[in-house]
Design a protein around this motif. Sequence first.
Motif, short mmCIF file in Angstrom:
data_model
loop_
_atom_site.label_atom_id
_atom_site.label_comp_id
_atom_site.label_asym_id
_atom_site.label_seq_id
_atom_site.Cartn_x
_atom_site.Cartn_y
_atom_site.Cartn_z
N ALA A 56 0.84 -1.20 0.00
CA ALA A 56 0.00 0.00 0.00
C ALA A 56 0.87 1.25 0.00
O ALA A 56 0.59 2.21 -0.73
CB ALA A 56 -0.93 -0.01 1.21
N GLU A 57 1.91 1.24 0.80
CA GLU A 57 2.81 2.39 0.84
C GLU A 57 3.52 2.58 -0.50
O GLU A 57 3.76 3.71 -0.94
CB GLU A 57 3.81 2.23 1.98
N GLU A 58 3.84 1.47 -1.16
CA GLU A 58 4.49 1.58 -2.47
C GLU A 58 3.52 2.13 -3.51
O GLU A 58 3.88 2.99 -4.32
CB GLU A 58 5.04 0.22 -2.91
N LEU A 59 2.28 1.65 -3.49
CA LEU A 59 1.27 2.21 -4.39
C LEU A 59 1.11 3.71 -4.16
O LEU A 59 1.07 4.50 -5.10
CB LEU A 59 -0.07 1.50 -4.19
N HIS A 60 1.01 4.07 -2.90
CA HIS A 60 0.84 5.48 -2.53
C HIS A 60 2.02 6.33 -3.00
O HIS A 60 1.84 7.44 -3.52
CB HIS A 60 0.69 5.58 -1.01
N ARG A 61 3.21 5.79 -2.88
CA ARG A 61 4.42 6.52 -3.30
C ARG A 61 4.50 6.65 -4.82
O ARG A 61 4.93 7.68 -5.35
CB ARG A 61 5.65 5.79 -2.77
N LEU A 62 4.05 5.63 -5.53
CA LEU A 62 4.19 5.61 -6.99
C LEU A 62 3.10 6.40 -7.71
O LEU A 62 3.34 6.92 -8.80
CB LEU A 62 4.19 4.17 -7.49
N ILE A 63 1.91 6.48 -7.13
CA ILE A 63 0.78 7.13 -7.81
C ILE A 63 0.70 8.59 -7.37
O ILE A 63 0.43 8.89 -6.21
CB ILE A 63 -0.54 6.41 -7.51
N PRO A 64 0.91 9.52 -8.27
CA PRO A 64 0.93 10.94 -7.91
C PRO A 64 -0.38 11.39 -7.26
O PRO A 64 -1.47 11.09 -7.76
CB PRO A 64 1.13 11.64 -9.26
N GLY A 65 -0.26 12.09 -6.13
CA GLY A 65 -1.43 12.67 -5.48
C GLY A 65 -2.35 11.68 -4.80
O GLY A 65 -3.44 12.07 -4.36
N SER A 66 -1.94 10.43 -4.68
CA SER A 66 -2.82 9.44 -4.07
C SER A 66 -2.93 9.66 -2.56
O SER A 66 -2.09 10.30 -1.94
CB SER A 66 -2.30 8.03 -4.34
N GLU A 67 -4.01 9.13 -2.00
CA GLU A 67 -4.23 9.16 -0.55
C GLU A 67 -4.03 7.75 0.00
O GLU A 67 -4.28 6.76 -0.70
CB GLU A 67 -5.65 9.61 -0.23
N LEU A 68 -3.61 7.65 1.24
CA LEU A 68 -3.39 6.35 1.88
C LEU A 68 -4.15 6.28 3.19
O LEU A 68 -4.03 7.18 4.03
CB LEU A 68 -1.90 6.13 2.13
#
Length: 210
Positions: free
Chosen positions: A164-176
């Motif tokens: 989840a943290e990797e997705l959040h880091r890779l996707i610009p402007g995403s929320e976690l």
Amino acid sequence: MVEHLGVPEVHLLGHSHGGFVVQYHALHRPDRVAGVILYDSAPVTGPEHAAEAMRMVRSFAARYAGHPGLPEVLAAFQAIPTISDDVRMTAVARGLFPAYFADYWGREEEFAAMRAAVRAAHISGLDENLVPHAVDDRADLGSVTLPTLVVVGRHDVVCGVRWAEELHRLIPGSELLILEKSGHFGHIEEPDAFSRAVTRFVSSTARGTS
């Protein structure tokens, strides 16, 4: 699909493997998608994902060392490679069930009937060449332009916080959002927190809102 719904845009929520389907839409078919929710998902499958899952299983086993239900869960994990039909798949899924929750045995009275009702279908993970089908979207996720909410349970052994943290880091402007008292089924374990987050995200990213 959207045409049949009669709405200008949709939000897509993908849970677990469904997250890969939603990621595909975000990357390749974003038209008429207002936002995506990647729920207990990951950017990659294959050996790296499996190694992380086994690390989380070891953590689960350490947390419940000595519990009488633990041997059944660990035996189910070991039996995964032997699955070849729906009957075996269902037996393994029921065996694994406690590991999918943050505290199954602490809430067993609440969840036992759900476990007994589990039915699972065996679907091969091999491609047309009988090679395991793998996904790795990491190189492409930086191009996602859709609003994205990433949700994960703190104790998820399948698609845990690392992913989840990797997705959040890779996707610009995403929320976690990390659900601290959940495993793989936060919508069941922490339904109020889950529904509030999803409702807020959908409301704030719908057409005509800021």
